[in-house]
Design a protein around this motif. Structure first.
Motif, short mmCIF file in Angstrom:
data_model
loop_
_atom_site.label_atom_id
_atom_site.label_comp_id
_atom_site.label_asym_id
_atom_site.label_seq_id
_atom_site.Cartn_x
_atom_site.Cartn_y
_atom_site.Cartn_z
N GLN A 78 63.46 34.24 36.04
CA GLN A 78 64.92 34.24 35.89
C GLN A 78 65.52 33.21 36.83
OE1 GLN A 78 67.11 37.93 35.33
NE2 GLN A 78 68.69 37.24 36.75
N LEU A 79 66.37 32.36 36.28
CA LEU A 79 67.09 31.34 37.03
C LEU A 79 68.58 31.57 36.88
CD1 LEU A 79 65.12 28.18 35.82
CD2 LEU A 79 64.67 29.55 37.86
N SER A 80 69.33 31.23 37.91
CA SER A 80 70.78 31.45 37.87
C SER A 80 71.52 30.26 38.47
CB SER A 80 71.15 32.71 38.66
OG SER A 80 70.45 33.84 38.19
N ASP A 81 72.69 30.01 37.93
CA ASP A 81 73.60 29.06 38.56
C ASP A 81 74.11 29.65 39.86
OD1 ASP A 81 73.51 27.15 36.50
OD2 ASP A 81 75.14 28.11 35.39
N THR A 82 74.56 28.79 40.75
CA THR A 82 75.24 29.21 41.96
C THR A 82 76.62 28.53 41.96
OG1 THR A 82 74.55 27.37 43.38
CG2 THR A 82 73.00 29.22 43.13
N PRO A 83 77.49 28.90 42.89
CA PRO A 83 78.80 28.22 42.94
C PRO A 83 78.70 26.73 43.24
CG PRO A 83 78.87 30.30 44.14
CD PRO A 83 77.43 30.05 43.82
N PHE A 84 77.51 26.29 43.66
CA PHE A 84 77.33 24.88 44.02
C PHE A 84 76.47 24.20 42.96
CE2 PHE A 84 77.47 27.61 47.77
CZ PHE A 84 78.65 27.16 48.36
N LEU A 85 76.96 23.13 42.37
CA LEU A 85 76.26 22.47 41.27
C LEU A 85 74.91 21.91 41.69
CD1 LEU A 85 79.02 20.56 39.26
CD2 LEU A 85 77.64 22.50 38.51
N ASP A 86 74.74 21.61 42.98
CA ASP A 86 73.47 21.03 43.41
C ASP A 86 72.48 22.09 43.87
OD1 ASP A 86 74.79 21.78 45.70
OD2 ASP A 86 74.21 20.01 46.86
N ASN A 87 72.73 23.36 43.52
CA ASN A 87 71.86 24.45 43.97
C ASN A 87 71.52 25.34 42.77
OD1 ASN A 87 70.66 26.71 45.10
ND2 ASN A 87 72.05 26.79 46.85
N LEU A 88 70.24 25.44 42.46
CA LEU A 88 69.75 26.31 41.39
C LEU A 88 69.01 27.47 42.03
CD1 LEU A 88 69.20 26.75 38.31
CD2 LEU A 88 67.10 25.41 38.64
N GLU A 89 69.34 28.69 41.62
CA GLU A 89 68.71 29.87 42.23
C GLU A 89 67.50 30.33 41.43
OE1 GLU A 89 70.90 33.45 43.96
OE2 GLU A 89 70.10 34.25 42.07
N LEU A 90 66.37 30.42 42.11
CA LEU A 90 65.18 31.07 41.56
C LEU A 90 65.36 32.56 41.84
CD1 LEU A 90 62.28 31.29 40.50
CD2 LEU A 90 61.47 30.53 42.74
N SER A 91 65.88 33.28 40.86
CA SER A 91 66.28 34.67 41.08
C SER A 91 65.10 35.63 41.10
CB SER A 91 67.28 35.10 39.99
OG SER A 91 68.38 34.24 39.95
N PHE A 92 64.11 35.37 40.24
CA PHE A 92 63.00 36.31 40.14
C PHE A 92 61.85 35.64 39.41
CE2 PHE A 92 61.01 40.41 38.72
CZ PHE A 92 60.93 41.01 39.97
N VAL A 93 60.64 35.86 39.89
CA VAL A 93 59.46 35.37 39.18
C VAL A 93 58.33 36.37 39.36
CG1 VAL A 93 58.73 33.94 41.15
CG2 VAL A 93 57.86 33.45 38.84
N VAL A 94 57.67 36.69 38.27
CA VAL A 94 56.50 37.57 38.28
C VAL A 94 55.42 36.92 37.43
CG1 VAL A 94 55.56 39.79 37.56
CG2 VAL A 94 57.81 39.70 38.59
#
Length: 263
Positions: A78-94
């Motif tokens: 699962q990947l998510s946007d953050t309030p900052f365009l230059d930051n991508l969140e790796l929310s979860f990985v299994v």
């Protein structure tokens, strides 16, 4: 890629967004599981890959199973946007090896969801998992595909124009693993350095590794996994505060807060 966020990608026509998100799945999984890379059907003709790409939200989840009826995903991201365009969140990985034995650490003896042991515990199953060489939070052995996944994720992030990947470490061993792959700390570095010191000779955690529980063997203080199980067992005297980490795309930060002996 013209789009700069997950939210924007989720507004592309479904075939186009699926093609883009497919690039995040390690290529070896398709051959290992016998899944067609274009149709996402397994050998039995069942849909084995699901993409959740809601147009109303800035996140995507990718779920790969050997069979759609399976309890566990082989690969879930699962990947998510953050309030900052230059930051991508790796929310979860299994990443699970479906051929490996399953350990029911995700359900307590009453059948309640433990959230992989982060809110409740199934101590008997955790002990079995530990003896089998697993780390906290694992229901099955892994497939050693994190490095490949991270390379694909960095390539994806670069195409988005993202310069930073951020994440949280749900367990101690996760934080050390992220360090080894080039992540640094947004929050929690001092805590990690303190934990390392206290597990070394003369430290308070070193003294508590006294065989008082199966998760606190004397030799466990030397290894990442041993420390992680002790922390899961409450040796810190407080809940684990998940550190926040980041990785510059295409670069390594070079942090090392572990001075023990082996994983």
């Amino acid at each position: 890629m013209k789009n700069r966020s997950i939210y924007e990608l989720n507004h592309l026509p479904p075939p186009e967004r699926t093609k883009i998100y497919r690039s995040l799945i390690p290529l070896s999984l398709f051959s290992t599981l016998g899944i067609d890379r274009n149709t996402f059907l397994n050998r039995q003709g069942e849909k084995a890959v699901e993409f959740h790409t809601p147009e109303s939200h800035g996140f995507v989840s990718i779920d790969v199973k050997q069979s759609p009826e399976d309890q566990d995903s082989v690969f879930f991201l699962q990947l998510s946007d953050t309030p900052f365009l230059d930051n991508l969140e790796l929310s979860f990985v299994v990443i699970n090896d479906p051929r490996g034995e399953r350990f029911n650490i995700d359900r307590d003896p009453q059948g309640r969801d433990t959230l992989f042991g982060t809110t409740l515990r199934n101590v008997a199953e955790e002990e079995r998992a530990m003896k089998a060489g697993l780390s906290p939070g694992q229901v099955r052995p892994g497939l050693r595909l994190f490095g490949e996944m991270l390379s694909l994720l960095e390539r994806f992030a670069a195409r988005l124009g993202t310069s930073i990947i951020s994440c949280e470490a749900l367990f101690y061993h996760n934080a050390i693993k992220y360090e080894q792959y080039g992540f640094g700390y947004l929050e929690g570095r001092r805590m990690m350095e303190e934990i390392d010191r206290e597990f070394l000779p003369g430290g308070s955690l070193y003294q508590k590794m006294d065989d008082s529980t199966p998760f606190r063997p004397r030799g466990g203080k030397k290894t990442v996994r041993g420390r992680s199980w002790a922390i899961q067992d409450g040796i810190l005297g407080k809940p684990w505060p998940s550190p926040k980490l980041y990785k510059p795309v295409g670069k390594k930060v070079g942090v090392n807060t572990f001075h023990g002996q082996g994983f």
